[in-house]
Write an enzyme that holds these catalytic residues in place. Structure first.
Site, PDB file in Angstrom:
ATOM      1  CD  GLU A   1      17.407 -24.893 -17.417  1.00 47.59           C
ATOM      2  OE1 GLU A   1      16.207 -25.179 -17.436  1.00 47.59           O
ATOM      3  OE2 GLU A   1      18.219 -25.402 -16.597  1.00 47.59           O
TER       4      GLU A   1
ATOM      5  CG  ASP B   1      -0.120  -0.041   2.521  1.00 50.89           C
ATOM      6  OD1 ASP B   1       0.516   0.963   2.852  1.00 50.89           O
ATOM      7  OD2 ASP B   1      -0.105  -1.108   3.197  1.00 50.89           O
TER       8      ASP B   1
END
Ligand code: GLA
Length: 734
Positions: free
Chosen positions: A615, A535
């Site tokens: 990867e 928030d």
């Protein structure tokens, strides 16, 4: 001047670049709300509110002779209570005589340069010349209870911040049973509500619904903002889309219990009130004392949801986040949590850090498990000293290794919590919130520290300032891993227990405020089991917040989509983790995980040693790509290109440089169907007449005009198999 007072009419008008907000002191001294919406200079908005007798609406004394008046039908800036307004109220009181009434009338106002601050609480801030403040005093003449309404006008940002201070001018004790931050009345009622609900690992799911006549309540009573409902919502025209229509945003700058009530009334009008949740809230004001509500940020867009989001993104980056990291380049991090959980030693995490550094990570974060007897989540919280069994010699051997790899070091803490199995609890059992005589409920096997107590906060401040001062720590991850229940502080008398929830949040702000101010060179990342305290209040202290404990890229697409309506990507903590994913078991290509995490602060949360050479090379490339496009992603304009709630087949979003010089477009296929249907999106934020070269995953492609890409659109290549994705970069070449 963004604040105008026309004395003869009692009219107060606030202008931002594209919006106007108007109120008036009427013939009874009532501060009426008149208008909020598109910019309208030289206009008075009295006329939508014709007064006619509505049956069963109470009439205040001494108003009968001057036409019909009732609080029940009058639009107000801050409501009365107990005197005949039956819509949601912004305040509730118990006066010294036990009555519940407050009837506020205008006393005075003043305009101040700059932006007001709120003692002990986060609030938007402005440099000189960036904002103005309007302060209006209203008073109940019987009880002498006053409300000081404050409006911070951010002209360039199209944001109006609001907050209220309630002052007990009476000789006796007044109890506030509700103290909201704002009220806003609209004269008409055809709106859609867009809100962001969820649960742990599934935060901020966007839901849009028409407002019916039933009252809508968005709230948290869990002691933090919660995973379940965010304290940001939007009211928009029923026809509003990303690019068209009127939208209003309401964002609380607060991290505790909140409530937003929206009612479509008998008059077909809409009222919205918002602030601290009044469930389990009672605040006593002694004579002369005052109470400050948290702030709410209002913003209006006449041009759709995207513009509204951009207004909030800029507002948060420039006027909520503070300190050197607010807009700074943040490090690409490697965190050991999903790789090791509690099961690690110094040597094991050094290997994770080493591999991270080799592939391009810049910060190693040691997560939970480094302190006390923390071998599981049953013990240790509160004992903030190093677990020498796992980490012989303390933290320094690890930190020195991390530094020798050219990386910075960061660490996890969870200050507000305590395990019963800890030395701290054995020494100070009364430091935990608990109701005497009642065995406490636990969450994740832990109790909550009584953050209302100064001695508790001082202890924590000393622990963490020693930790940071004695080690070269560049980053802190501040977690909070349970909801609060049985809120009861041993230090407060029975009649003040209704203050504990809010005082807890103030205690959190006090501690994190002191620590962030004492250590301005440390980047603090917020976290509450992922996104439980995501928030604007928390962003004041922590410019980035771990968005969710769900690292599944496909779920993240939805979480990031919902979060993006109010919050910028620079606040969204996002990492690549292993496949199959630990929260959903889904197998998502590394490429897709990279693209999704790149639309946040970016990092890895896995043991990169376990990847194949191929990867690893891909990770190296991802980090290079992220670094290359860092400013475009963090500082560019963010556009949602698909609606992930209704388009379940694929999600697309993009970043466009503010000067239109480049763009990065992302696509993730969220549900592959047979018999391929083209995935077509219209790009945004480009210059129509400019020419752009396409580059797909490093390979140069065609040249398009901005008009072609925005009006004709862009078709992604056909993709198939599990959750493929595509990233396209456009560079202006003329
Ligand atoms: C929370 C956080 C995770 C991790 C764990 C550690 O769930 O969201 O990222 O730090 O705590 O216990």
């Amino acid at each position: 001047m963004s604040i105008i007072f026309q004395e003869e009419k009692g009219l107060l008008t606030l202008h931002t670049k594209h919006s106007t907000y108007q109120m008036a002191v009427d013939r009874f001294g009532v501060l009426r709300h008149l208008y909020y919406g598109r910019r309208a200079d030289g206009t008075e908005f009295y006329y939508p509110y014709t007064e006619y007798d509505i049956s069963f609406s109470a009439v205040p004394p001494r108003t009968e002779t001057e036409g019909f008046f009732s609080f029940d039908t009058c639009p107000q800036e801050y409501t009365t209570c107990g005197v005949g307004d039956y819509r949601p109220a912004s305040i509730g009181v118990v006066n010294p005589d036990g009555s519940f009434c407050a009837d506020f009338r205008y006393v005075s106002h003043r305009v101040l340069p700059g932006k007001y601050a709120i003692p002990g609480m986060p609030a938007s801030h402005a440099a000189e010349g960036e904002a103005e403040t309007l302060e209006i005093v209203l008073r109940d003449e019987v009880t002498d209870l006053s409300v000081v309404l404050r409006y911070g006008v951010f002209f360039e940002n199209d944001v109006i911040a609001r907050s209220a201070e309630i002052v007990n001018g009476s000789k006796g004790k007044t109890v506030l049973t509700r103290a909201f931050s704002m009220c806003l009345d609209f004269p008409y009622g055809k709106w859609d509500l867009l809100h962001f609900h969820g649960r742990h690992c599934l935060e901020r799911q966007a839901e849009r619904m028409p407002l019916g006549y039933t009252k809508q309540v968005l709230s948290s009573g869990r002691g933090h903002t919660s995973h379940h409902e965010n304290n940001f919502c939007i009211l928009c025209d029923e026809n509003a889309s990303e690019d068209h229509g009127e939208c209003y945003g309401f964002m609380l700058v607060y991290s505790g219990n909140f409530k937003t009530e929206i009612e479509r009334t008998q008059l077909n009008a809409v009222r919205i009130v918002s602030g601290i949740n009044d469930d389990n809230f009672r605040w006593t004001l002694e004579s002369g004392e005052s109470f400050h509500t948290p702030e709410v940020l209002l913003s209006f867009s006449g041009g759709g949801l995207t513009a509204l989001s951009h207004q909030y993104h800029e507002m948060i980056r420039s006027h909520i986040c503070r300190g050197k990291f607010a807009k700074a380049r943040r490090p690409v991090l490697i965190n050991n949590w999903e790789a090791t959980m509690f099961d690690f030693t110094t040597d094991k995490v050094i290997e994770i850090a080493r591999q991270g550094a080799e592939l391009g990570c810049e910060l190693f974060v040691l997560d939970d498990g480094w302190f006390g007897a923390r071998d599981s989540d049953h013990a240790g919280l509160g004992d903030w000293f190093v677990n020498e069994r796992k980490m012989p010699g303390g933290l320094m051997p690890l930190i020195e290794a991390v530094q020798s790899f050219g990386m910075k070091f960061g660490i996890w803490i969870e200050p507000e919590m305590i395990n019963e199995d800890s030395d701290l609890f054995r020494k100070h059992p009364d430091w935990a919130l608990a109701v005497p005589g009642r065995e406490p409920v636990r969450g994740r096997h832990q109790l909550v520290l009584d953050m209302t107590r100064k001695d508790v906060r001082d202890y924590l401040f000393d622990c963490f300032s020693a930790l940071i001062a004695n080690h070269p720590i560049s980053y802190i991850k501040w977690d909070m891993n349970r909801c609060i229940a049985e809120v009861f502080s041993a230090e407060l008398p029975p009649e003040r227990q209704g203050e504990v929830f809010h005082r807890f949040t103030l205690g959190f702000y006090d501690l994190i405020g002191r620590l962030t101010e004492s250590f301005p060179d440390v980047l603090f990342e917020g976290c509450s089991g992922g996104g439980g305290r995501y928030d604007a209040g928390a962003m004041y202290y922590t410019p980035q917040i771990w968005l969710s404990d769900d690292t599944d890229a496909i779920e993240r697409v939805k979480i990031q989509y919902g979060s993006s309506f109010g919050y910028p990507v620079s606040t969204m903590g996002a990492h690549v983790s292993v496949a199959p994913n630990q929260q959903t078991g889904k197998n998502t290509p590394l490429h897709t995980r990279g693209i999704v995490a790149m639309s946040g602060t970016f990092g890895y949360e896995m043991d990169l040693n376990l990847l194949s050479e191929e990867e690893k090379e891909e990770v190296r490339q991802q980090i290079r790509t992220f670094k290359e496009h860092y400013w475009l992603i963090q500082d560019g304009l963010y556009y949602r290109l698909t609606d992930v709630v209704h388009n379940t087949a694929y999600a697309a979003w993009m970043f466009a440089a503010k000067d239109g010089s480049e763009a990065l477009v992302n696509l993730v296929v969220t549900h592959v169907r047979p018999n391929y249907v083209p995935m077509h999106v219209r790009l945004k934020g480009l210059i129509p007449e400019a020419k752009y070269r396409e580059e797909v995953e490093g390979t140069e492609g065609r040249v398009y005009t901005g008009a072609a890409l925005m009006y004709g659109g862009y078709t992604f290549p056909a993709l198939w198999a599990d959750y493929p994705s595509c990233q396209v970069h456009f560079t202006r070449i003329d």
